[in-house]
Scaffold this motif. Structure first.
Motif, PDB file in Angstrom:
ATOM      1  N   ASN A  17      44.738 -19.159  11.582  1.00  0.00           N
ATOM      2  CA  ASN A  17      44.285 -17.776  11.750  1.00  0.00           C
ATOM      3  C   ASN A  17      43.837 -17.113  10.451  1.00  0.00           C
ATOM      4  N   PHE A  18      43.893 -17.830   9.349  1.00  0.00           N
ATOM      5  CA  PHE A  18      43.510 -17.287   8.050  1.00  0.00           C
ATOM      6  C   PHE A  18      42.774 -18.373   7.290  1.00  0.00           C
ATOM      7  N   LEU A  35      40.124 -13.468   8.747  1.00  0.00           N
ATOM      8  CA  LEU A  35      41.278 -13.457   9.650  1.00  0.00           C
ATOM      9  C   LEU A  35      40.789 -13.577  11.085  1.00  0.00           C
ATOM     10  N   HIS A  37      41.132 -12.640  14.732  1.00  0.00           N
ATOM     11  CA  HIS A  37      41.764 -11.525  15.431  1.00  0.00           C
ATOM     12  C   HIS A  37      41.028 -11.262  16.729  1.00  0.00           C
ATOM     13  N   TRP A  41      36.384 -13.707  14.032  1.00  0.00           N
ATOM     14  CA  TRP A  41      36.745 -13.772  12.627  1.00  0.00           C
ATOM     15  C   TRP A  41      36.403 -12.443  11.961  1.00  0.00           C
ATOM     16  N   SER A 146      44.720  -4.094   6.549  1.00  0.00           N
ATOM     17  CA  SER A 146      43.456  -4.320   7.238  1.00  0.00           C
ATOM     18  C   SER A 146      43.196  -3.211   8.244  1.00  0.00           C
ATOM     19  N   TYR A 152      47.840  -6.165  10.234  1.00  0.00           N
ATOM     20  CA  TYR A 152      47.773  -7.303   9.319  1.00  0.00           C
ATOM     21  C   TYR A 152      47.642  -6.807   7.887  1.00  0.00           C
ATOM     22  N   LEU A 154      47.250  -8.135   3.629  1.00  0.00           N
ATOM     23  CA  LEU A 154      46.900  -9.186   2.691  1.00  0.00           C
ATOM     24  C   LEU A 154      47.589  -8.888   1.372  1.00  0.00           C
ATOM     25  N   LEU A 196      48.685 -13.812   3.914  1.00  0.00           N
ATOM     26  CA  LEU A 196      48.478 -12.951   5.071  1.00  0.00           C
ATOM     27  C   LEU A 196      49.799 -12.785   5.813  1.00  0.00           C
ATOM     28  N   GLN A 198      51.805 -10.269   9.084  1.00  0.00           N
ATOM     29  CA  GLN A 198      51.625  -9.315  10.181  1.00  0.00           C
ATOM     30  C   GLN A 198      52.872  -8.460  10.312  1.00  0.00           C
TER      31      GLN A 198
END
Length: 200
Positions: A17-18, A35, A37, A41, A146, A152, A154, A196, A198
């Motif tokens: 996912n990253f 990412l 999502h 992307w 984000s 999310y 970073l 990354l 969450q």
């Protein structure tokens, strides 16, 4: 010399996912943090590149990039040149597969006045959340939230004298290399990691 047949290179975490995507742009590779999502992307950060006329570009000019197998993980090794400097890159996944480690270096003759050694990123979908020193005396962490993928974050961890901060231009962020310690020929190295996570 630039690769005569450059291709796209992608490194992704084990979860998928990253990822870091490296694409040819002009005469060098640009890279971006992406990412996954809701089935799409989302671009988090994208490197701001210079051109062949800029001796000290906004980001390290990587013109050749090759995938290597190292300790059962894929990594990317790159080199490039601009002005009187020679740059190198090692990009590899972190041991816990939560992100990636960038290891840049530049070999050049420095005068201590006009040099700019850094990696500059544009991040319209990110906002600064907090900056805090790491337990390691030589490291600090900046957390970016984000807006394109709410929940999310970073984390950018800079190591060995580098710094990460907003630039004077809106929506741009800069990882600055340590200032050369003296005039003359030397190698300057800057390392940073991106993770990354969450918020649950």
């Amino acid at each position: 010399m630039p690769d005569t047949n450059p291709i796209e290179h992608v490194l992704a975490t084990a979860a998928g996912n990253f990822r870091i995507r490296c694409c040819w742009s002009g005469d060098r590779f640009a890279h971006q943090f992406e990412l996954s999502h809701l089935g799409e992307w989302v671009e988090l950060l994208k490197s701001v590149e210079g051109d062949g006329e800029t001796p000290w570009p906004p980001s390290a000019p990587i013109q050749e990039l090759h995938r290597q197998d190292w300790q059962q993980n894929d990594c990317l090794l790159g080199v490039g040149k601009a002005g009187h400097g020679h740059w190198s890159l090692s990009l590899e996944p972190l041991a816990d597969q939560s992100g990636f480690r960038f290891d840049f270096a530049c070999r050049a003759s420095f005068s201590g006045t006009s040099e700019f050694l850094a990696n500059t990123y544009k991040g319209e979908e990110l906002v600064g959340s907090k900056s805090m020193p790491n337990r390691e005396s030589s490291a600090s962490v900046m957390t970016l939230a984000s807006t394109g993928a709410p929940g999310y974050y970073l984390d950018i961890k800079v190591i060995s004298g580098a710094s990460f901060e907003p630039s004077k231009t809106s929506s741009e962020w800069v990882v600055k290399a340590p200032t050369p310690t003296e005039e003359g020929a030397q190698t300057v190295r800057w390392i940073y990691e991106c993770r990354l996570h969450q918020e649950l």
